[in-house]
Design an enzyme around this catalytic site. Sequence first.
Site, PDB file in Angstrom:
ATOM      1  N   CYS A   1      11.974  21.899   1.799  1.00 46.78           N
ATOM      2  CA  CYS A   1      11.273  20.726   2.338  1.00 46.78           C
ATOM      3  C   CYS A   1      12.123  19.910   3.303  1.00 46.78           C
ATOM      4  O   CYS A   1      11.607  18.984   3.933  1.00 46.78           O
ATOM      5  CB  CYS A   1      10.834  19.815   1.207  1.00 46.78           C
ATOM      6  SG  CYS A   1      10.203  20.712  -0.165  1.00 46.78           S
TER       7      CYS A   1
HETATM    8  N1  CO8 Z   1      -7.164  18.121 -12.134  1.00 43.05           N
HETATM    9  C1  CO8 Z   1      -7.292  17.387 -13.286  1.00 43.05           C
HETATM   10  N2  CO8 Z   1      -6.268  17.244 -14.163  1.00 43.05           N
HETATM   11  C2  CO8 Z   1      -5.097  17.860 -13.874  1.00 43.05           C
HETATM   12  C3  CO8 Z   1      -4.918  18.632 -12.721  1.00 43.05           C
HETATM   13  C4  CO8 Z   1      -6.000  18.766 -11.831  1.00 43.05           C
HETATM   14  N3  CO8 Z   1      -5.920  19.458 -10.696  1.00 43.05           N
HETATM   15  N4  CO8 Z   1      -3.651  19.122 -12.713  1.00 43.05           N
HETATM   16  C5  CO8 Z   1      -3.054  18.658 -13.832  1.00 43.05           C
HETATM   17  N5  CO8 Z   1      -3.931  17.897 -14.541  1.00 43.05           N
HETATM   18  C6  CO8 Z   1      -3.688  17.217 -15.813  1.00 43.05           C
HETATM   19  C7  CO8 Z   1      -2.614  17.904 -16.642  1.00 43.05           C
HETATM   20  O1  CO8 Z   1      -3.141  18.938 -17.415  1.00 43.05           O
HETATM   21  C8  CO8 Z   1      -2.084  16.755 -17.477  1.00 43.05           C
HETATM   22  O2  CO8 Z   1      -2.957  16.554 -18.569  1.00 43.05           O
HETATM   23  P1  CO8 Z   1      -2.382  16.065 -19.990  1.00 43.05           P
HETATM   24  O3  CO8 Z   1      -1.767  14.719 -19.742  1.00 43.05           O
HETATM   25  O4  CO8 Z   1      -3.612  16.029 -20.856  1.00 43.05           O
HETATM   26  O5  CO8 Z   1      -1.372  17.101 -20.385  1.00 43.05           O
HETATM   27  C9  CO8 Z   1      -2.231  15.538 -16.562  1.00 43.05           C
HETATM   28  O6  CO8 Z   1      -3.189  15.916 -15.568  1.00 43.05           O
HETATM   29  C10 CO8 Z   1      -0.934  15.131 -15.911  1.00 43.05           C
HETATM   30  O7  CO8 Z   1      -0.320  16.290 -15.310  1.00 43.05           O
HETATM   31  P2  CO8 Z   1       1.062  16.225 -14.583  1.00 43.05           P
HETATM   32  O8  CO8 Z   1       2.060  15.574 -15.499  1.00 43.05           O
HETATM   33  O9  CO8 Z   1       1.393  17.569 -14.035  1.00 43.05           O
HETATM   34  O10 CO8 Z   1       0.672  15.246 -13.367  1.00 43.05           O
HETATM   35  P3  CO8 Z   1       1.570  14.348 -12.496  1.00 43.05           P
HETATM   36  O11 CO8 Z   1       1.130  12.948 -12.639  1.00 43.05           O
HETATM   37  O12 CO8 Z   1       3.029  14.644 -12.640  1.00 43.05           O
HETATM   38  O13 CO8 Z   1       1.140  14.824 -11.015  1.00 43.05           O
HETATM   39  C11 CO8 Z   1       1.983  16.183  -9.224  1.00 43.05           C
HETATM   40  C12 CO8 Z   1       1.344  16.150 -10.601  1.00 43.05           C
HETATM   41  C13 CO8 Z   1       0.972  15.623  -8.232  1.00 43.05           C
HETATM   42  C14 CO8 Z   1       2.289  17.623  -8.873  1.00 43.05           C
HETATM   43  C15 CO8 Z   1       3.240  15.318  -9.226  1.00 43.05           C
HETATM   44  O14 CO8 Z   1       4.057  15.605 -10.338  1.00 43.05           O
HETATM   45  C16 CO8 Z   1       4.096  15.493  -7.998  1.00 43.05           C
HETATM   46  O15 CO8 Z   1       3.631  15.460  -6.863  1.00 43.05           O
HETATM   47  N6  CO8 Z   1       5.398  15.632  -8.191  1.00 43.05           N
HETATM   48  C17 CO8 Z   1       6.351  15.749  -7.102  1.00 43.05           C
HETATM   49  C18 CO8 Z   1       6.279  17.084  -6.607  1.00 43.05           C
HETATM   50  C19 CO8 Z   1       7.060  17.306  -5.360  1.00 43.05           C
HETATM   51  O16 CO8 Z   1       7.450  16.448  -4.620  1.00 43.05           O
HETATM   52  N7  CO8 Z   1       7.258  18.523  -5.130  1.00 43.05           N
HETATM   53  C20 CO8 Z   1       7.885  18.947  -3.969  1.00 43.05           C
HETATM   54  C21 CO8 Z   1       6.929  19.826  -3.361  1.00 43.05           C
HETATM   55  S1  CO8 Z   1       7.772  21.075  -2.655  1.00 43.05           S
HETATM   56  C22 CO8 Z   1       7.691  20.757  -1.022  1.00 43.05           C
HETATM   57  O17 CO8 Z   1       7.400  19.682  -0.635  1.00 43.05           O
HETATM   58  C23 CO8 Z   1       7.887  21.904  -0.073  1.00 43.05           C
HETATM   59  C24 CO8 Z   1       7.898  23.220  -0.780  1.00 43.05           C
HETATM   60  C25 CO8 Z   1       7.614  24.312   0.137  1.00 43.05           C
HETATM   61  C26 CO8 Z   1       6.198  24.481   0.529  1.00 43.05           C
HETATM   62  C27 CO8 Z   1       5.419  25.222  -0.482  1.00 43.05           C
HETATM   63  C28 CO8 Z   1       4.257  25.911   0.137  1.00 43.05           C
HETATM   64  C29 CO8 Z   1       3.262  26.413  -0.862  1.00 43.05           C
END
Ligand code: CO8
Length: 371
Positions: free
Chosen positions: A156
Amino acid sequence: MKEIFITGTGFWKPDEIVTNDEIVNSYNAYVDKFNEEFKAEIASGQKSELSYSSSEFIEKASGIKTRYILDKKNVLDPNVMKPTTPAELASNQSLLAEISIIAAKKAMEAAKINASEIDAVIMGTSHSARNYPAIAIEVQEELGIAGYGYDMLVGCSSTTFAISNAFSDISSGLANNVLVINPELTSPANDFTLRDSHFIFGDACVATIVQSQAINDQSFKILNRKLVTQFSNNIRSDFSYMNRTDQLDRDDDELLFRQNGRSVFKEVCPMVVTIINQQLSDMNIDICDIKRLWLHQANGNMISYVAKKLYGDNYDEKLAPMILAEYGNVASAGSVIAFNQTSDDFISGDKGVICSFGAGYSICSLVVEKV
Ligand code: CO8
């Protein structure tokens, strides 16, 4: 010490926009199909039943409302769930080169510079289309640029690290004018059948002209660079030429982008705050003198976490724009697209920070000042 400037940026995005409702409807149709197809395995405990995604969750957890995707039709088709891309063959122009050239021409036009004046092309991306020949050399040839070109992969932070390399090449005397290109075709690397990440990414490409002279009044001087990496498996893509020899026989899908998003959030955000604070303190700059933070566009809550820690809880949202609401996470291209979209109101002497963070972990913070 030479003075080095960003003199122009440009970007490309696909034509078609995909809303949260569209991507959720497609995912939920896939879930129905999967749960029906594997009814017996789910009943016997061999497979887990899949749960629906929701637009409300996506917007609350990420701040993303829409994204642009290369091949909307196939990505949204529950029987396909991935884009089709043109074959990467020696006889064809690479898709990464094609979108890089579009962004590069816009950046060159913004900087008012011709290909004949550019000395080098640096391509940074989180996924390249091939190992060699370098996409940068293909773009160099296509645009008629002399000098040299090379590709680099820093997840990233590929865009900011590539701008930093351009800075180093210029300050060492290797080049005067460098074209940095950052194609980020995320959709071929995204597993659209995964509930916790199917909604995150969009496709885009950004290009930046870095020069030893501020040739126009739109230029920004790069005042300072700070680069940090720290190894983490929390964001991985295992697609590799060694997949054919590692004897694990994994499906293609298992080799795509995977993350532990919550850990990334918890670990990376405080690092970013510390790095920007240290950098500004080393430069004797107060955060009040930073007019804008162009942060990595992965997640709206991450952006507001960093902005609150730096500016205080009641910060004005204009200080840290969130273009991810429209574009999604466009990997390394995000911070510079945010800069491209929200730097027009800067006047001479205004300062800002372009900061990427993510896979690696990798962080690069550039302090810039309008000429
Ligand atoms: N719909 C409904 N509910 C969902 C969904 C969904 N789609 N997905 C998960 N849930 C539920 C889970 O099951 C969980 O339920 P429960 O509490 O009952 O267990 C609840 O929602 C909470 O889940 P999470 O803890 O996973 O949710 P978060 O609040 O942490 O949000 C995110 C998830 C949005 C992914 C968040 O953690 C995030 O964005 N984190 C940072 C990630 C980041 O910055 N990553 C870097 C990305 S990498 C990059 O930028 C480049 C990489 C290279 C490119 C890749 C190309 C493919």
